[in-house]
Write a protein that holds these residues in place. Structure first.
Motif, PDB file in Angstrom:
ATOM      1  N   LEU A  20      -1.131  -8.924  -0.919  1.00 38.20           N
ATOM      2  CA  LEU A  20      -1.941  -7.712  -1.007  1.00 38.20           C
ATOM      3  C   LEU A  20      -3.142  -7.959  -1.909  1.00 38.20           C
ATOM      4  CD1 LEU A  20       0.927  -5.095  -1.344  1.00 38.20           C
ATOM      5  CD2 LEU A  20      -0.324  -5.771   0.715  1.00 38.20           C
ATOM      6  N   ALA A  21      -4.333  -7.643  -1.418  1.00 38.80           N
ATOM      7  CA  ALA A  21      -5.562  -7.933  -2.145  1.00 38.80           C
ATOM      8  C   ALA A  21      -5.951  -6.827  -3.113  1.00 38.80           C
ATOM      9  CB  ALA A  21      -6.702  -8.171  -1.160  1.00 38.80           C
ATOM     10  N   PHE A  22      -5.800  -5.551  -2.692  1.00 40.72           N
ATOM     11  CA  PHE A  22      -6.210  -4.455  -3.557  1.00 40.72           C
ATOM     12  C   PHE A  22      -5.536  -3.148  -3.159  1.00 40.72           C
ATOM     13  CE2 PHE A  22      -9.363  -4.701  -0.167  1.00 40.72           C
ATOM     14  CZ  PHE A  22      -9.520  -3.377   0.239  1.00 40.72           C
ATOM     15  N   LEU A  23      -5.502  -2.229  -4.107  1.00 43.76           N
ATOM     16  CA  LEU A  23      -4.989  -0.883  -3.874  1.00 43.76           C
ATOM     17  C   LEU A  23      -6.112  -0.065  -3.262  1.00 43.76           C
ATOM     18  CD1 LEU A  23      -2.682   1.178  -4.287  1.00 43.76           C
ATOM     19  CD2 LEU A  23      -3.708   1.686  -6.499  1.00 43.76           C
ATOM     20  N   ALA A  24      -5.875   0.500  -2.092  1.00 41.33           N
ATOM     21  CA  ALA A  24      -6.917   1.230  -1.371  1.00 41.33           C
ATOM     22  C   ALA A  24      -6.975   2.698  -1.784  1.00 41.33           C
ATOM     23  CB  ALA A  24      -6.672   1.122   0.126  1.00 41.33           C
ATOM     24  N   CYS A  25      -5.829   3.380  -1.772  1.00 41.53           N
ATOM     25  CA  CYS A  25      -5.801   4.800  -2.116  1.00 41.53           C
ATOM     26  C   CYS A  25      -4.353   5.225  -2.371  1.00 41.53           C
ATOM     27  CB  CYS A  25      -6.413   5.651  -1.006  1.00 41.53           C
ATOM     28  SG  CYS A  25      -5.497   5.629   0.553  1.00 41.53           S
ATOM     29  N   VAL A  26      -4.215   6.421  -2.905  1.00 45.81           N
ATOM     30  CA  VAL A  26      -2.895   7.019  -3.121  1.00 45.81           C
ATOM     31  C   VAL A  26      -2.944   8.416  -2.531  1.00 45.81           C
ATOM     32  CG1 VAL A  26      -1.203   7.785  -4.828  1.00 45.81           C
ATOM     33  CG2 VAL A  26      -2.505   5.694  -5.231  1.00 45.81           C
ATOM     34  N   ALA A  31       1.196   4.729  -2.080  1.00 45.09           N
ATOM     35  CA  ALA A  31       0.055   3.900  -2.460  1.00 45.09           C
ATOM     36  C   ALA A  31      -0.215   2.974  -1.281  1.00 45.09           C
ATOM     37  CB  ALA A  31       0.378   3.089  -3.713  1.00 45.09           C
ATOM     38  N   ILE A  32      -1.444   3.015  -0.770  1.00 40.80           N
ATOM     39  CA  ILE A  32      -1.819   2.172   0.360  1.00 40.80           C
ATOM     40  C   ILE A  32      -2.542   0.948  -0.183  1.00 40.80           C
ATOM     41  CG2 ILE A  32      -3.056   2.035   2.557  1.00 40.80           C
ATOM     42  CD1 ILE A  32      -0.783   4.135   2.465  1.00 40.80           C
ATOM     43  N   ALA A  33      -2.004  -0.229   0.115  1.00 41.53           N
ATOM     44  CA  ALA A  33      -2.589  -1.491  -0.343  1.00 41.53           C
ATOM     45  C   ALA A  33      -3.047  -2.307   0.863  1.00 41.53           C
ATOM     46  CB  ALA A  33      -1.572  -2.283  -1.158  1.00 41.53           C
ATOM     47  N   VAL A  34      -4.139  -3.037   0.669  1.00 41.93           N
ATOM     48  CA  VAL A  34      -4.732  -3.830   1.748  1.00 41.93           C
ATOM     49  C   VAL A  34      -4.451  -5.307   1.511  1.00 41.93           C
ATOM     50  CG1 VAL A  34      -6.885  -4.477   2.898  1.00 41.93           C
ATOM     51  CG2 VAL A  34      -6.551  -2.130   2.101  1.00 41.93           C
ATOM     52  N   GLY A  35      -3.956  -5.968   2.543  1.00 39.11           N
ATOM     53  CA  GLY A  35      -3.775  -7.412   2.533  1.00 39.11           C
ATOM     54  C   GLY A  35      -4.716  -8.041   3.542  1.00 39.11           C
ATOM     55  N   SER A  36      -4.651  -9.333   3.684  1.00 39.28           N
ATOM     56  CA  SER A  36      -5.573 -10.016   4.593  1.00 39.28           C
ATOM     57  C   SER A  36      -5.287  -9.705   6.060  1.00 39.28           C
ATOM     58  CB  SER A  36      -5.528 -11.518   4.364  1.00 39.28           C
ATOM     59  OG  SER A  36      -4.232 -12.013   4.623  1.00 39.28           O
ATOM     60  N   ARG A  37      -4.063  -9.351   6.383  1.00 43.40           N
ATOM     61  CA  ARG A  37      -3.689  -9.094   7.778  1.00 43.40           C
ATOM     62  C   ARG A  37      -2.965  -7.772   8.000  1.00 43.40           C
ATOM     63  NH1 ARG A  37      -6.634 -12.660  10.447  1.00 43.40           N
ATOM     64  NH2 ARG A  37      -6.303 -14.771   9.771  1.00 43.40           N
ATOM     65  N   PRO A  54       4.736  -2.608   6.936  1.00 38.76           N
ATOM     66  CA  PRO A  54       3.282  -2.569   6.958  1.00 38.76           C
ATOM     67  C   PRO A  54       2.721  -2.390   8.365  1.00 38.76           C
ATOM     68  CG  PRO A  54       3.981  -4.829   6.730  1.00 38.76           C
ATOM     69  CD  PRO A  54       5.231  -3.973   6.722  1.00 38.76           C
ATOM     70  N   LEU A  55       1.440  -1.995   8.416  1.00 42.06           N
ATOM     71  CA  LEU A  55       0.696  -1.902   9.666  1.00 42.06           C
ATOM     72  C   LEU A  55      -0.140  -3.162   9.805  1.00 42.06           C
ATOM     73  CD1 LEU A  55      -0.666   1.747   9.429  1.00 42.06           C
ATOM     74  CD2 LEU A  55       1.362   0.955  10.637  1.00 42.06           C
ATOM     75  N   LYS A  56       0.011  -3.825  10.919  1.00 43.83           N
ATOM     76  CA  LYS A  56      -0.745  -5.054  11.177  1.00 43.83           C
ATOM     77  C   LYS A  56      -2.172  -4.703  11.584  1.00 43.83           C
ATOM     78  CE  LYS A  56       2.813  -7.747  10.646  1.00 43.83           C
ATOM     79  NZ  LYS A  56       2.963  -8.516   9.460  1.00 43.83           N
TER      80      LYS A  56
END
Length: 108
Positions: A20-26, A31-37, A54-56
């Motif tokens: 996971l690269a960063f926390l996007a929003c809550v 808490a929604i976190a963004v990863g590379s895929r 997770p959602l791909k």
């Protein structure tokens, strides 16, 4: 990744960040976190990945920058891939968050 109580600073839960690269929003306890895929929702009360996540991300697409949360949706700009069209991901039906929806769009 650590979730802290804002009132006293105590740690409420911890989760291995993995890719996971960063926390996007809550929103709505997630808490929604963004990863590379993928996008991952973490239940803040349990400190675990929410059911159905997770959602791909679409094939051959990568997050190109940070997105924004507005009107109940999280918008994530994507780049890469041969196709230049808008694609959508919806939250899993088993998700407890009523207002979390991921709608990536391709950056032009």
């Amino acid at each position: 990744m650590h979730c802290l109580d804002l009132a006293n600073g105590s740690c409420q839960c911890s989760l291995d960040r993995g890719n996971l690269a960063f926390l996007a929003c809550v929103d709505c306890g997630l808490a929604i976190a963004v990863g590379s895929r993928q996008l991952t929702a973490i239940e803040l009360t349990m400190g675990k990945v929410a059911a159905g996540w997770p959602l791909k991300l679409p094939v051959d697409s990568l997050p190109s920058e940070r997105g924004y949360f507005g009107e109940g949706h999280y918008y994530l700009p994507l780049n890469g891939g041969a196709k230049r069209r808008r694609s959508s991901l919806t939250r899993p039906r088993s998700s407890t968050a009523r207002n979390v929806l991921a709608e990536p769009f391709l950056a032009t």
